[in-house]
Each structure stands twice: as C-alpha cells, then as structure tokens.
Design a protein around this motif. Sequence first.
Motif: not given
Length: 218
Positions: A163, A132, A178
């Motif tokens: 998420d 991330a 991501l």
Amino acid sequence: MPQRLRIPTLFLLVWIGLGSALGLDFERLHQSLTSRFGQAPEALFNDWRQMLGSSQGGSEQDKIRRVNDFINRRIAFDDDFSLWSQSDYWATPLETMAQGRGDCEDFSIIKYFSLLDLGVPVNKLRLVYVRATQPMAGGGTIQQAHMVLAYYARPNADPLVLDNLNKQILPASQRHDLSPVFSFNSAGLWQGTGNQSSKSNLSRWQDLLARARAEGFQ
C-alpha cells in the motif's frame, strides 16, 4: 481484508495471455520512455532496473518488500487530474516513472508489473479495489476509494497488503481500515478478495495492459 463491504460488480476481465513473468525487454522499454518523455526520467528508470536485477535471487517475501519500499520511496503521490488532466487515468509503469508521481492505482500497477518480472506467479498477485477509512482533519473519518496490491503466499492464505497509504506490509486481517470491493489480475476478477473467479469486462485494465505491452512489457 475484512469482508464488510460487498458490492456487486459488472466488470468483465478477458485473459490476454500474460504468463507468470513478463521477461522485460529493458532496451525497448528505455527507448519507449525516452522517445516519449526525453532524458529526464532515465535516472529513476535505471534505478528501478537495478533494483529488479538485484532482487532476482531473493525469496518472494524479500522481493515484495524491496519492490514495495522502492516504489513508495521513489514515487510521490499526486492525483490524475494534476498529472493527466483526467478524473481517472491508469498509468503504465513507464508513465508513472516519467512523472515520478502517481495515484493509488499507479502505485499498485507498477508494483504488480515489477513483481511479475521478478517471477512472482500471477496467481499470487491481485490488485484490490477497497474502501479506505481515513481520518478527517476536523475529527471523524471518511471512506474513500483506494487500490492496493495483495500478495498470496498460498491460495487460501491471509494476503499481505502492499500500500502507499500505510507503507508497512501487513496481513489483510490487520488492515481494519480497508474494506475490499473487488480484486483482479491478468487472469480473472473476484468479488472482494475471495477465490471465486468472475467472467466479465474491465475495459480500463485491458486498455492499460495493451498500452504496457506496446511499450515493451511482454
């Protein structure tokens, strides 16, 4: 999720026989929770149970929205060392509810178990390890290890991402922050988010599943 990062994985996952739904024994779960953690987590457990019950008749899209919203709202983020005095611990859903806190793996795991109980087929759900990209306080960005839950309406669909960093459910193609590394569920493990299964061993996941079954997630 964009396939920018491809890292070979050496993990092997063994099928342990979970079906498309767990058929939760809530009385056994409640007993497991209170015998280990006392009465304090009961309110969250009962609210979670009520949320699952009220979500049973909805569409899969409604189920993922309700589960994602509930877990993101009721569980606070905290790191494993603060919670478990370990650098990397995967908590069962009961352990996460007992603490009322968890890290990204714990958020994804409790969402996964919740959706299985609601009848979402296992082949539509994958836990995904990602990199991330996050902004830094002084400017610039940093990449950090992270886990999300992906929902596939169809095998080749653009998955929806559940998420705890970005609480909005978005298609993976819109989550440019991501980069997938590997994904897995109770039936297999995949490079990135692709459809080619791998036979290897992910011991931390196997241990988590065994502990969850002992608590009553059958």
